[in-house]
Design a protein around this motif. Structure first.
Motif, PDB file in Angstrom:
ATOM      1  N   HIS A   6     -62.576  -8.361  16.662  1.00  0.00           N
ATOM      2  CA  HIS A   6     -61.875  -7.612  17.732  1.00  0.00           C
ATOM      3  C   HIS A   6     -60.353  -7.533  16.990  1.00  0.00           C
ATOM      4  O   HIS A   6     -59.663  -8.764  16.496  1.00  0.00           O
ATOM      5  CB  HIS A   6     -61.580  -7.488  18.779  1.00  0.00           C
ATOM      6  N   THR A   7     -59.953  -6.173  17.129  1.00  0.00           N
ATOM      7  CA  THR A   7     -58.400  -6.243  16.855  1.00  0.00           C
ATOM      8  C   THR A   7     -57.289  -6.134  17.731  1.00  0.00           C
ATOM      9  O   THR A   7     -57.329  -4.777  17.894  1.00  0.00           O
ATOM     10  CB  THR A   7     -58.670  -4.502  15.954  1.00  0.00           C
ATOM     11  N   VAL A   8     -56.199  -6.426  17.245  1.00  0.00           N
ATOM     12  CA  VAL A   8     -55.209  -5.715  18.038  1.00  0.00           C
ATOM     13  C   VAL A   8     -54.031  -5.396  17.358  1.00  0.00           C
ATOM     14  O   VAL A   8     -53.951  -5.509  16.188  1.00  0.00           O
ATOM     15  CB  VAL A   8     -54.686  -7.327  18.139  1.00  0.00           C
ATOM     16  N   VAL A   9     -53.913  -4.314  17.906  1.00  0.00           N
ATOM     17  CA  VAL A   9     -52.744  -3.805  17.127  1.00  0.00           C
ATOM     18  C   VAL A   9     -51.108  -3.833  17.454  1.00  0.00           C
ATOM     19  O   VAL A   9     -51.033  -4.266  18.660  1.00  0.00           O
ATOM     20  CB  VAL A   9     -52.959  -2.234  17.588  1.00  0.00           C
ATOM     21  N   LEU A  10     -50.695  -4.620  16.752  1.00  0.00           N
ATOM     22  CA  LEU A  10     -49.196  -4.262  17.586  1.00  0.00           C
ATOM     23  C   LEU A  10     -47.304  -3.072  16.392  1.00  0.00           C
ATOM     24  O   LEU A  10     -47.618  -3.172  15.758  1.00  0.00           O
ATOM     25  CB  LEU A  10     -48.793  -5.991  16.320  1.00  0.00           C
ATOM     26  N   ASP A  11     -46.809  -3.570  17.701  1.00  0.00           N
ATOM     27  CA  ASP A  11     -45.857  -2.825  17.275  1.00  0.00           C
ATOM     28  C   ASP A  11     -44.821  -3.399  16.706  1.00  0.00           C
ATOM     29  O   ASP A  11     -44.735  -4.968  16.549  1.00  0.00           O
ATOM     30  CB  ASP A  11     -45.044  -2.022  18.903  1.00  0.00           C
ATOM     31  N   PRO A  94     -54.101   8.136   8.164  1.00  0.00           N
ATOM     32  CA  PRO A  94     -53.229   8.851   9.476  1.00  0.00           C
ATOM     33  C   PRO A  94     -53.903   8.670  10.695  1.00  0.00           C
ATOM     34  O   PRO A  94     -55.298   7.922  11.571  1.00  0.00           O
ATOM     35  CB  PRO A  94     -53.970  10.091   9.021  1.00  0.00           C
ATOM     36  N   GLY A  95     -53.146   9.381  12.321  1.00  0.00           N
ATOM     37  CA  GLY A  95     -53.204   8.808  13.548  1.00  0.00           C
ATOM     38  C   GLY A  95     -53.131   7.451  14.144  1.00  0.00           C
ATOM     39  O   GLY A  95     -52.746   6.135  12.887  1.00  0.00           O
ATOM     40  N   LYS A  96     -53.408   6.987  15.030  1.00  0.00           N
ATOM     41  CA  LYS A  96     -53.387   5.818  15.275  1.00  0.00           C
ATOM     42  C   LYS A  96     -55.132   4.783  15.317  1.00  0.00           C
ATOM     43  O   LYS A  96     -56.022   5.986  15.451  1.00  0.00           O
ATOM     44  CB  LYS A  96     -53.227   6.205  16.947  1.00  0.00           C
ATOM     45  N   PRO A  97     -54.240   3.570  14.889  1.00  0.00           N
ATOM     46  CA  PRO A  97     -55.837   2.810  15.013  1.00  0.00           C
ATOM     47  C   PRO A  97     -56.429   2.453  16.279  1.00  0.00           C
ATOM     48  O   PRO A  97     -54.843   2.588  16.948  1.00  0.00           O
ATOM     49  CB  PRO A  97     -54.932   0.702  13.899  1.00  0.00           C
ATOM     50  N   THR A  98     -57.659   1.961  16.063  1.00  0.00           N
ATOM     51  CA  THR A  98     -57.721   1.481  17.412  1.00  0.00           C
ATOM     52  C   THR A  98     -58.457   0.401  17.215  1.00  0.00           C
ATOM     53  O   THR A  98     -58.169  -0.332  16.325  1.00  0.00           O
ATOM     54  CB  THR A  98     -60.166   2.073  17.001  1.00  0.00           C
ATOM     55  N   GLY A  99     -58.183   0.083  18.777  1.00  0.00           N
ATOM     56  CA  GLY A  99     -58.066  -1.788  18.836  1.00  0.00           C
ATOM     57  C   GLY A  99     -58.625  -2.055  19.959  1.00  0.00           C
ATOM     58  O   GLY A  99     -58.465  -1.651  20.966  1.00  0.00           O
TER      59      GLY A  99
END
Length: 107
Positions: A6-11, A94-99
């Motif tokens: 699973h991927t966690v997308v961090l700001d 490009p775009g936002k990563p899925t997570g």
């Protein structure tokens, strides 16, 4: 086949480091480093997604020189590496990563 990772997308700004744009803080927010390490130990994939690498100027909407965007990516990579977080990826497509989860101070 193994268990999916699973991927966690961090700001970046305001989440991992203090929100001081356009400055480039190099110290992490309290608890951010420990949280990254805990998520990594739990087998999660970590990806930074930051508006710093937007190819358009936020005020004029004009396309930025690719070298300016690369400077921001290098700053993030260098800061992560200096903290020992070499396993954290940086999203530059490009775009936002899925997570599976997104962690953002504005979220």
């Amino acid at each position: 086949m193994g268990t999916p990772q699973h991927t966690v997308v961090l700001d970046w700004d305001g989440t991992l480091v203090p929100a001081q744009w356009p400055e480039r803080p190099t110290e992490f927010m309290p608890g951010a480093y420990d949280a990254c390490m805990a998520m990594h130990r739990a087998g999660l994939k970590l990806v930074v997604f930051s508006a710093r690498m937007n190819p358009y100027d936020p005020f004029t909407n004009q396309k930025l020189d690719a070298a300016k965007v690369a400077v921001e990516k290098n700053y993030i990579r260098d800061t992560l590496d200096r903290m020992g977080l070499t396993f954290v990826d940086i999203w530059d497509l490009p775009g936002k990563p899925t997570g599976a989860a997104y962690i953002d101070d504005k979220g």
